[in-house]
Design a protein around this motif. Structure first.
Motif, PDB file in Angstrom:
ATOM      1  N   SER A  42       0.816  -1.218   0.000  1.00 25.59           N
ATOM      2  CA  SER A  42       0.000   0.000   0.000  1.00 25.59           C
ATOM      3  C   SER A  42       0.844   1.259   0.000  1.00 25.59           C
ATOM      4  O   SER A  42       0.553   2.222  -0.711  1.00 25.59           O
ATOM      5  CB  SER A  42      -0.923   0.005   1.219  1.00 25.59           C
ATOM      6  N   ASP A  43       1.884   1.267   0.811  1.00 21.60           N
ATOM      7  CA  ASP A  43       2.721   2.460   0.901  1.00 21.60           C
ATOM      8  C   ASP A  43       3.463   2.711  -0.409  1.00 21.60           C
ATOM      9  O   ASP A  43       3.593   3.859  -0.839  1.00 21.60           O
ATOM     10  CB  ASP A  43       3.697   2.311   2.064  1.00 21.60           C
ATOM     11  N   THR A  44       3.937   1.655  -1.038  1.00 16.83           N
ATOM     12  CA  THR A  44       4.629   1.825  -2.318  1.00 16.83           C
ATOM     13  C   THR A  44       3.684   2.396  -3.373  1.00 16.83           C
ATOM     14  O   THR A  44       4.054   3.337  -4.093  1.00 16.83           O
ATOM     15  CB  THR A  44       5.206   0.481  -2.796  1.00 16.83           C
ATOM     16  N   LEU A  45       2.485   1.865  -3.468  1.00 16.40           N
ATOM     17  CA  LEU A  45       1.525   2.386  -4.437  1.00 16.40           C
ATOM     18  C   LEU A  45       1.163   3.831  -4.113  1.00 16.40           C
ATOM     19  O   LEU A  45       1.063   4.665  -5.014  1.00 16.40           O
ATOM     20  CB  LEU A  45       0.273   1.512  -4.466  1.00 16.40           C
ATOM     21  N   GLY A  46       0.978   4.140  -2.830  1.00 14.12           N
ATOM     22  CA  GLY A  46       0.667   5.513  -2.441  1.00 14.12           C
ATOM     23  C   GLY A  46       1.768   6.486  -2.811  1.00 14.12           C
ATOM     24  O   GLY A  46       1.507   7.593  -3.306  1.00 14.12           O
ATOM     25  N   ILE A  47       3.002   6.087  -2.610  1.00 19.02           N
ATOM     26  CA  ILE A  47       4.132   6.961  -2.945  1.00 19.02           C
ATOM     27  C   ILE A  47       4.232   7.154  -4.454  1.00 19.02           C
ATOM     28  O   ILE A  47       4.457   8.270  -4.937  1.00 19.02           O
ATOM     29  CB  ILE A  47       5.441   6.386  -2.373  1.00 19.02           C
ATOM     30  N   ILE A  48       4.055   6.078  -5.206  1.00 15.45           N
ATOM     31  CA  ILE A  48       4.139   6.178  -6.673  1.00 15.45           C
ATOM     32  C   ILE A  48       3.045   7.102  -7.208  1.00 15.45           C
ATOM     33  O   ILE A  48       3.303   7.958  -8.070  1.00 15.45           O
ATOM     34  CB  ILE A  48       4.040   4.776  -7.320  1.00 15.45           C
ATOM     35  N   LEU A  49       1.824   6.968  -6.704  1.00 17.36           N
ATOM     36  CA  LEU A  49       0.740   7.838  -7.166  1.00 17.36           C
ATOM     37  C   LEU A  49       0.988   9.298  -6.784  1.00 17.36           C
ATOM     38  O   LEU A  49       0.775  10.209  -7.596  1.00 17.36           O
ATOM     39  CB  LEU A  49      -0.596   7.360  -6.593  1.00 17.36           C
ATOM     40  N   THR A  50       1.445   9.529  -5.568  1.00 20.13           N
ATOM     41  CA  THR A  50       1.730  10.899  -5.134  1.00 20.13           C
ATOM     42  C   THR A  50       2.863  11.509  -5.944  1.00 20.13           C
ATOM     43  O   THR A  50       2.782  12.677  -6.353  1.00 20.13           O
ATOM     44  CB  THR A  50       2.073  10.915  -3.638  1.00 20.13           C
ATOM     45  N   GLY A  52       3.594  10.726  -8.955  1.00 19.05           N
ATOM     46  CA  GLY A  52       3.021  11.001 -10.272  1.00 19.05           C
ATOM     47  C   GLY A  52       2.315  12.343 -10.300  1.00 19.05           C
ATOM     48  O   GLY A  52       2.423  13.105 -11.270  1.00 19.05           O
ATOM     49  N   GLY A  53       1.578  12.650  -9.225  1.00 20.52           N
ATOM     50  CA  GLY A  53       0.936  13.956  -9.118  1.00 20.52           C
ATOM     51  C   GLY A  53       1.944  15.081  -9.043  1.00 20.52           C
ATOM     52  O   GLY A  53       1.762  16.143  -9.653  1.00 20.52           O
ATOM     53  N   VAL A  54       3.020  14.861  -8.319  1.00 19.59           N
ATOM     54  CA  VAL A  54       4.081  15.869  -8.220  1.00 19.59           C
ATOM     55  C   VAL A  54       4.726  16.091  -9.578  1.00 19.59           C
ATOM     56  O   VAL A  54       5.005  17.235  -9.969  1.00 19.59           O
ATOM     57  CB  VAL A  54       5.130  15.446  -7.168  1.00 19.59           C
ATOM     58  N   ALA A  55       4.956  15.021 -10.317  1.00 16.16           N
ATOM     59  CA  ALA A  55       5.556  15.154 -11.645  1.00 16.16           C
ATOM     60  C   ALA A  55       4.656  15.951 -12.585  1.00 16.16           C
ATOM     61  O   ALA A  55       5.144  16.732 -13.410  1.00 16.16           O
ATOM     62  CB  ALA A  55       5.839  13.767 -12.228  1.00 16.16           C
ATOM     63  N   LEU A  56       3.340  15.781 -12.472  1.00 20.24           N
ATOM     64  CA  LEU A  56       2.420  16.572 -13.297  1.00 20.24           C
ATOM     65  C   LEU A  56       2.478  18.056 -12.948  1.00 20.24           C
ATOM     66  O   LEU A  56       2.353  18.908 -13.822  1.00 20.24           O
ATOM     67  CB  LEU A  56       0.996  16.063 -13.148  1.00 20.24           C
ATOM     68  N   VAL A  57       2.657  18.369 -11.688  1.00 25.40           N
ATOM     69  CA  VAL A  57       2.741  19.773 -11.277  1.00 25.40           C
ATOM     70  C   VAL A  57       4.001  20.418 -11.828  1.00 25.40           C
ATOM     71  O   VAL A  57       3.977  21.564 -12.279  1.00 25.40           O
ATOM     72  CB  VAL A  57       2.709  19.892  -9.730  1.00 25.40           C
ATOM     73  N   PHE A  58       5.121  19.686 -11.835  1.00 23.39           N
ATOM     74  CA  PHE A  58       6.379  20.248 -12.318  1.00 23.39           C
ATOM     75  C   PHE A  58       6.376  20.499 -13.819  1.00 23.39           C
ATOM     76  O   PHE A  58       7.075  21.375 -14.303  1.00 23.39           O
ATOM     77  CB  PHE A  58       7.557  19.345 -11.962  1.00 23.39           C
ATOM     78  N   ALA A  60       7.220  19.783 -17.810  1.00 17.75           N
ATOM     79  CA  ALA A  60       8.402  19.268 -18.504  1.00 17.75           C
ATOM     80  C   ALA A  60       9.636  19.997 -17.970  1.00 17.75           C
ATOM     81  O   ALA A  60       9.973  21.095 -18.387  1.00 17.75           O
ATOM     82  CB  ALA A  60       8.272  19.470 -20.007  1.00 17.75           C
ATOM     83  N   ASP A  61      10.301  19.350 -17.023  1.00 17.38           N
ATOM     84  CA  ASP A  61      11.452  19.964 -16.364  1.00 17.38           C
ATOM     85  C   ASP A  61      12.376  18.849 -15.894  1.00 17.38           C
ATOM     86  O   ASP A  61      12.008  17.668 -15.889  1.00 17.38           O
ATOM     87  CB  ASP A  61      10.962  20.809 -15.180  1.00 17.38           C
ATOM     88  N   ILE A  62      13.569  19.213 -15.457  1.00 18.33           N
ATOM     89  CA  ILE A  62      14.506  18.228 -14.926  1.00 18.33           C
ATOM     90  C   ILE A  62      13.974  17.625 -13.626  1.00 18.33           C
ATOM     91  O   ILE A  62      14.309  16.496 -13.267  1.00 18.33           O
ATOM     92  CB  ILE A  62      15.910  18.849 -14.718  1.00 18.33           C
ATOM     93  N   SER A  63      13.092  18.360 -12.955  1.00 20.85           N
ATOM     94  CA  SER A  63      12.502  17.857 -11.712  1.00 20.85           C
ATOM     95  C   SER A  63      11.634  16.625 -11.956  1.00 20.85           C
ATOM     96  O   SER A  63      11.514  15.769 -11.076  1.00 20.85           O
ATOM     97  CB  SER A  63      11.657  18.944 -11.050  1.00 20.85           C
ATOM     98  N   ALA A  68      10.853  10.868 -11.229  1.00 17.87           N
ATOM     99  CA  ALA A  68      10.744   9.513 -11.791  1.00 17.87           C
ATOM    100  C   ALA A  68      11.811   8.593 -11.203  1.00 17.87           C
ATOM    101  O   ALA A  68      11.525   7.435 -10.866  1.00 17.87           O
ATOM    102  CB  ALA A  68      10.858   9.560 -13.307  1.00 17.87           C
ATOM    103  N   LEU A  69      13.031   9.094 -11.054  1.00 16.80           N
ATOM    104  CA  LEU A  69      14.095   8.285 -10.451  1.00 16.80           C
ATOM    105  C   LEU A  69      13.775   7.971  -8.984  1.00 16.80           C
ATOM    106  O   LEU A  69      14.014   6.851  -8.520  1.00 16.80           O
ATOM    107  CB  LEU A  69      15.435   9.006 -10.557  1.00 16.80           C
ATOM    108  N   LEU A  70      13.216   8.944  -8.279  1.00 17.00           N
ATOM    109  CA  LEU A  70      12.813   8.710  -6.898  1.00 17.00           C
ATOM    110  C   LEU A  70      11.706   7.655  -6.829  1.00 17.00           C
ATOM    111  O   LEU A  70      11.724   6.779  -5.961  1.00 17.00           O
ATOM    112  CB  LEU A  70      12.340  10.013  -6.252  1.00 17.00           C
ATOM    113  N   GLY A  71      10.762   7.722  -7.762  1.00 17.72           N
ATOM    114  CA  GLY A  71       9.693   6.721  -7.812  1.00 17.72           C
ATOM    115  C   GLY A  71      10.230   5.323  -8.079  1.00 17.72           C
ATOM    116  O   GLY A  71       9.799   4.352  -7.448  1.00 17.72           O
TER     117      GLY A  71
END
Length: 127
Positions: A42-50, A52-58, A60-63, A68-71
């Motif tokens: 559950s925690d792994t899926l929660g982190i991956i989804l969160t 993903g949301g963070v990546a959408l906010v950033f 197209a950037d190096i962030s 993605a590497l953190l995920g």
């Protein structure tokens, strides 16, 4: 709200939900093995989804690449750590919980069960 904002909110809320499920699993499940399972899945899926949301906010950037590497890192290390902890517990002789280990609150025959017996014994000494 744009579609990107809606998708971001959905991903973060879904990630928070699965994080909450992991916390409930830690609190409610009876032994180390089932708790490790709840947190690793559950925690792994929660982190991956969160993330993903963070990546959408950033955008197209190096962030996004860093996110993605953190995920990927979390996707690999969380289940691996849970497996290592469970394996170490098994090697130490910690036995998994079974239904036979649980004392029922009410006996099959209608008797009050082990909890009521223990309470009755503790109050008998007070008299």
């Amino acid at each position: 709200m744009t579609i990107t904002e809606l998708l971001t909110v959905f991903l973060v809320v879904a990630g928070t939900f699965f994080g909450f499920v992991a916390v409930v699993g830690i609190i409610r499940l009876p032994d180390l093995y089932t708790r490790a399972h709840a947190t690793s899945k559950s925690d792994t899926l929660g982190i991956i989804l969160t993330l993903g949301g963070v990546a959408l906010v950033f955008g197209a950037d190096i962030s996004v690449a860093k996110t993605a590497l953190l995920g990927i890192f979390m996707f690999v290390t969380n289940p691996t750590a849970a497996h290592a902890i469970s394996r170490a517990a098994y090697d130490q002789g910690i036995t998994p919980w079974t239904r036979d280990d649980a004392a029922p609150a009410n006996g099959e025959d209608g008797s009050p069960g082990a909890l009521a017996d223990a309470t009755a014994q503790s109050t008998e000494g007070d008299e």
